[in-house]
Write a protein that holds these residues in place. Structure first.
Motif, PDB file in Angstrom:
ATOM      1  N   TYR A  60       8.403   4.609  -0.949  1.00 23.02           N
ATOM      2  CA  TYR A  60       8.328   5.939  -0.935  1.00 23.02           C
ATOM      3  C   TYR A  60       9.445   6.594  -0.881  1.00 23.02           C
ATOM      4  N   TYR A 227       0.459   3.081   2.006  1.00 28.13           N
ATOM      5  CA  TYR A 227      -0.319   3.586   0.751  1.00 28.13           C
ATOM      6  C   TYR A 227      -0.829   2.198  -0.395  1.00 28.13           C
ATOM      7  N   SER A 267       2.308   4.441   7.097  1.00 24.58           N
ATOM      8  CA  SER A 267       2.647   3.276   6.356  1.00 24.58           C
ATOM      9  C   SER A 267       4.011   2.671   6.347  1.00 24.58           C
TER      10      SER A 267
END
Length: 318
Positions: A60, A227, A267
């Protein structure tokens, strides 16, 4: 060599080691997968004091997560919206880490809203939450057994008499025959439920049977909270579902009529801010950072910010 808590899943670690090269010692850090600082159940990762070289992930590196409060409120709102249609909310989730975090958050939502309606005629405390993954069930038991290693917030809940990973509304599905019956029952019944099943990117596992049975029915909703890599069925559903497109599962094409949602903040990976802080909070920052494990855009975005903040630092994308 030393292992330090990485906060990605329970027991994960980043690696520090000192190695001698050409007569001098160098301290090298491999981040592995770093966790976000406010991940439920897990203590936040702490930066090392010093390093000469850091090899850091960048999953990220080009975005930040929602705040934990916002994501919990959005999760509740998404659930209530989905149940208003008389269908199920399907959540593809990895068995280790993500499933346990979702259960922890759902227990908190039920605790806060026990008597409020999750749907017409159905209170939150009566809602079925189904974990349909033997591996996820095994690891959830493992997480419960390791409660002394949870973070302070989670231990406080246990001390108050709550059971974040073993609450009344939770049902686990064991064998394959029971799984097939559950898919058929939920697809037909119209009773609201939350189903958490692997795999997280819909590339296999029991979630695929739920998707085959329910993607074509507009009563149901699918929630992505992790993700989705390019080329996976999860990415295809996430991309084309809102347009009324299709996805190929096990060699068959399925139209997507279920509502598709993506919820940021769940996440298990550190976001851009966390990755920058991992480097920036070191007392003696590294002379070189190597950026790995991310899409090209994420790697290059993170590299640009590191070069901007640390002009003397060599930033390499191998």
């Amino acid at each position: 060599m030393r292992l330090q808590p990485a906060g990605h899943i329970l027991g994960s670690a980043y690696v520090e080691f000192e190695a001698e090269h050409a007569g001098s010692k160098r301290r090298v850090v491999f981040s592995g997968d770093l966790g976000a600082p406010y991940t439920p159940l897990l203590p936040a990762p702490q930066s090392p004091l010093a390093a000469d070289i850091v090899v850091i992930e960048s999953t990220y590196g080009d975005r930040t997560h929602e705040s934990r409060k916002n994501r919990r409120e959005r999760l509740q709102a998404l659930c209530e919206h989905a149940f208003g249609n008389g269908g199920c909310l399907l959540v593809p989730a990895f068995s280790i880490g993500r499933t346990q975090e979702l259960l922890y958050e759902l227990e908190d939502i039920i605790h806060r809203n026990a008597s409020r309606p999750a749907a017409a005629g159905l209170a939150w405390r009566e809602l079925d939450i189904i974990v349909d993954s033997p591996l996820a069930a095994d690891f959830t038991r493992g997480y419960r057994n390791l409660a002394p290693h949870w973070d302070a917030e989670a231990r406080k809940r246990v001390d108050s008499g709550r059971h974040p990973l073993a609450f009344e509304q939770l049902t686990t599905v064991a064998d394959h025959a029971a799984h097939l019956k559950m898919v058929d029952r939920l697809a037909r019944s119209g009773r609201p439920a939350i189903v958490i099943a692997a795999s997280g990117m819909c590339a296999g596992g029991r979630i695929v049977n739920y998707l085959k049975a329910m993607l074509g029915d507009p009563r149901h909703d699918v929630l992505f909270c992790g993700y989705q890599a390019a080329g996976t069925p999860g990415r295809a559903i996430q991309t084309y579902g809102p347009r009324g497109g299709h996805v190929d599962l096990d060699g068959q094409r399925f139209q997507i009529r279920a509502a598709i949602h993506t919820l940021g903040g769940y996440s298990a990976h550190a976001d851009q801010k966390d990755l920058l802080n991992f480097i920036g909070r070191m007392r003696s920052p590294p002379s070189q950072v190597r950026i790995v494990h991310g899409d090209d855009a994420a790697k290059h975005t993170l590299a640009g910010l590191l070069r901007q903040r640390h002009p003397a630092m060599e930033v390499v994308i191998p």
